[in-house]
Design a protein around this motif. Structure first.
Motif, PDB file in Angstrom:
ATOM      1  N   HIS A 331       0.803  -1.418  -0.094  1.00  0.00           N
ATOM      2  CA  HIS A 331      -0.099   0.117   0.183  1.00  0.00           C
ATOM      3  C   HIS A 331       0.874   1.271  -0.235  1.00  0.00           C
ATOM      4  O   HIS A 331       1.690   1.500   0.949  1.00  0.00           O
ATOM      5  CB  HIS A 331      -0.995  -0.006   1.243  1.00  0.00           C
ATOM      6  CG  HIS A 331      -1.854  -1.033   1.303  1.00  0.00           C
ATOM      7  ND1 HIS A 331      -3.007  -1.217   0.371  1.00  0.00           N
ATOM      8  CD2 HIS A 331      -1.790  -2.176   1.967  1.00  0.00           C
ATOM      9  CE1 HIS A 331      -3.564  -2.119   0.320  1.00  0.00           C
ATOM     10  NE2 HIS A 331      -3.077  -2.862   1.437  1.00  0.00           N
ATOM     11  N   ASN A 333       1.468   5.332  -0.217  1.00  0.00           N
ATOM     12  CA  ASN A 333       0.576   6.555  -0.008  1.00  0.00           C
ATOM     13  C   ASN A 333       1.267   7.723  -0.720  1.00  0.00           C
ATOM     14  O   ASN A 333       2.429   7.846  -0.596  1.00  0.00           O
ATOM     15  CB  ASN A 333       0.543   7.088   1.637  1.00  0.00           C
ATOM     16  CG  ASN A 333      -0.451   8.081   1.813  1.00  0.00           C
ATOM     17  OD1 ASN A 333      -0.715   9.032   1.017  1.00  0.00           O
ATOM     18  ND2 ASN A 333      -1.096   7.998   2.959  1.00  0.00           N
ATOM     19  N   ILE A 453      -3.080   4.349  -2.362  1.00  0.00           N
ATOM     20  CA  ILE A 453      -4.063   4.880  -1.368  1.00  0.00           C
ATOM     21  C   ILE A 453      -3.823   6.292  -1.338  1.00  0.00           C
ATOM     22  O   ILE A 453      -2.815   6.986  -1.558  1.00  0.00           O
ATOM     23  CB  ILE A 453      -4.122   3.952  -0.184  1.00  0.00           C
ATOM     24  CG1 ILE A 453      -2.604   4.182   0.448  1.00  0.00           C
ATOM     25  CG2 ILE A 453      -4.483   2.722  -0.287  1.00  0.00           C
ATOM     26  CD1 ILE A 453      -2.702   3.918   1.970  1.00  0.00           C
TER      27      ILE A 453
END
Lengths: 453, 165
Positions: A331, A333, A453
């Motif tokens: 994931h 960012n 994300i």
């Protein structure tokens, strides 16, 4: 004994399904069931029918038509007559009608049959829509959702009855051949209904996992779904494991390979036939037509399994389900973007720079997140060498994120993107191509496991 | 049984067509225009040739009688070139039937041919075919009015501008 019927000399297997009337006439003439006089009478009546239909086609406004139009109308007429003749109990009856009924009458009867057949097509389409399962496969979805709209909207039973105005891309286990017009559509929809019916015994998510195991990008393929589901169901049955999951582990496939490798093709087909009956019993399938449909696919399936065993690729026949959990997901960012005013000022300053060193200084001083970097790479109007120097500032993960978010679009898709975005995609693509093979492979592999994300 | 194999009783059909063409003599005789049986047969053969040449088929009587009767009162034709003239007209008709993509009915096409022939072409088949009907067919294909003439329209705009000044 008094009811002995005269056997016709015509071989029904030699008749064409698509050009039934024409092939019947030809066979009857060759076998002497039709005299030259009768043949001539039929042809002249066909010509008269064509003249009448052509007049209807032109609404009486034109006495002549282009040859291809006339040929189309003629083919439509002959198809319609053939449709009626197929409804008769046997070839003798069909020949009797051809000899003793005016062609115009046969055409009228065929027209009535055609109207009924459209209702049958509607019925099967309704069943197909009712049993449609959720899948990502585009060919399947588009064929059912939009493929038959042109047919039900534009099918012309008067002048183009032999045509199939539809967009059918999805491939069936049993492709429909030697049929035309509404007959083709009925046969296709009927087959598709049986496939849907079989797939309805399994969970749609499981089917999706099976197909993803078959090919991760199966949504873009034209391959049949039911065939793979059926193969996996047979595999599960052969291994005596639950059919519901349709999944195998490598060890199970090795066992299966060891079990089946001693069979020759005939024995293998027998084994698969028994297995199919067991699958039908386990799933409690009651539809007789579906049973026949599945059993009819066994010869083809046996060859696939046999070849899989011979080439040691049984995992391509009985495919393990795709398991998303097995893939580590990163994931990532992108970070928070700076406020719009500050960003606009920086871009203005960046664009007004004369030397690239100044641009680099701006980046090092003001750009703190990948989100801002991405925006600047798009808005910065960078030449390929300049962009490459900026990409050098990024690590593999950041490059993987950018390549995932900005793959080089094909020209067809390029219309959805601005010129600046396309330039950035091209710059990134050019940069990645200059990287060592190991690094590029690592970045591209990482791109498949990253989730932004 | 392909379309090409269909039995056309050509002889009977041609014979019937010739007698229908000769019947038109009763009307065209008032304009001193008459076809002999030989010329009528030639005209029917021209029709068959033109149909084949332009990839068309025709059922029933066809358009020969319509063409004969429509052009009977034209001031630009005499008995001397009558048969040749009709042969040309039949060929032109089928050619433009294709060129107008069958969007024009037989009667409309014949009436346009007559209108231009008697009008701007003043009896010139060359002008009729290569200028007026060519333009008309182009207009039909573009979805415009068959009579639309951009040259004429441009001149009209100039005239209007001159009037305004």
């Amino acid at each position: 004994m008094n009811n002995l019927k005269k056997q016709t000399k015509i071989d029904a297997d030699k008749l064409s399904g698509e050009f039934y009337f024409q092939s019947l006439l030809q066979e009857a003439f060759v076998k002497g069931e039709l005299s030259p006089q009768e043949s001539e009478r039929i042809q002249l009546e066909c010509l008269k029918l064509l003249a009448d239909c052509t007049e209807r086609f032109t609404k009486g406004k034109s006495s002549s038509v282009r040859v291809e139009i006339a040929q189309g109308i003629m083919a439509s007429n002959l198809y319609t007559i053939g449709l009626y003749l197929k409804t008769l109990p046997d070839l003798d009856t069909a020949l009797f009608h051809i000899k003793n009924e005016p062609i115009e009458k046969l055409y009228e009867y065929g027209h009535s049959v055609l109207k009924r057949k459209i209702n049958v097509a509607n019925y099967f389409f309704h069943l197909v829509c009712k049993t449609k399962f959720k899948t990502q496969n585009q060919a399947y979805n588009i064929t059912i959702d939009d493929g038959f709209k042109p047919f039900f909207k534009n099918y012309d039973i008067n002048f183009h009855a032999h045509e199939i105005p539809s967009d059918i891309d999805y491939q069936l286990i049993h492709p429909v051949t030697d049929l035309a017009g509404v007959e083709f559509v009925i046969s296709y929809l009927e087959n598709l209904y049986y496939e849907n019916l079989f797939c309805s015994y399994f969970d749609a998510d499981i089917i999706d996992a099976v197909m993803s195991g078959y090919d991760p990008s199966y949504q873009n393929l034209l391959d049949n779904i039911c065939a793979q589901v059926f193969q996996n169901a047979l595999g599960c049955n052969l291994l005596n494991i639950s059919l519901a999951a349709l999944d195998f582990c490598p060890a199970e496939l090795t066992d299966l390979n060891n079990d089946l490798k001693h069979y020759d093709q005939a024995e293998l087909q027998k084994k698969l036939t028994i297995t199919t009956h067991e699958v039908i019993a386990t799933l409690e399938i009651t539809n007789v037509s579906l049973k026949k449909y599945l059993l009819a696919s066994l010869p083809k399936l046996t060859t696939i399994v046999y070849n899989g065993l011979a080439t040691n690729t049984l995992n391509k026949v009985f495919v393990p389900c795709y398991n998303a959990k097995l893939k580590p997901i990163i994931h990532y960012n992108m970070g928070i973007k700076m406020d719009d005013k500050t960003y606009r000022d920086i871009v203005m300053e960046f664009l007004s720079c004369r030397y690239f060193e100044d641009k680099l200084a701006i980046i090092k001083e003001h750009i703190k997140t990948l989100a801002d970097m991405e925006d600047l790479l798009i808005a910065g109007e960078l030449e390929s060498p300049e962009a490459a120097l900026i990409f050098d500032l990024l690590d593999d993960t950041e490059l993987a994120v950018l390549s995932k978010r900005h793959p080089l679009r094909q020209e067809v898709e390029a219309i959805d993107y601005s010129a600046a975005e396309i330039r950035m995609q091209q710059n990134l693509n050019t940069y990645l191509r200059t990287q060592p093979r190991n690094r590029l492979a690592k970045i591209l592999k990482m791109a498949t496991t990253i989730e932004v994300i | 049984m392909s379309f090409e194999l269909m039995l056309f009783d050509n002889f009977l059909m041609e014979k019937q067509a010739v007698s229908e063409v000769l019947l038109c003599n009763k009307i065209t005789a008032d304009y001193s225009l008459v076809l002999s049986e030989e010329q009528a047969l030639e005209l029917v053969e021209t029709r068959s040739y033109a149909l084949k040449n332009f990839g068309r088929v025709e059922f029933g009587g066809g358009i020969i009688e319509k063409v004969i009767l429509a052009f009977a009162d034209t001031p630009y034709i005499s008995q001397y070139r009558y048969a040749e003239f009709l042969n040309d007209l039949v060929e032109i008709f089928y050619y433009f039937k294709n060129e107008t993509l069958d969007l024009m009915s037989d009667d409309d096409l014949i009436s346009y041919m007559k209108k231009y022939f008697d009008g701007v072409c003043q009896g010139s088949l060359e002008q009729l075919k290569h200028r007026e009907l060519e333009r008309m067919a182009k207009n039909i294909r573009l979805g415009l009015d068959p009579d639309y003439n951009d040259l004429y329209e441009t001149e009209k705009i100039w005239e209007d501008e001159d009037d305004n000044e």
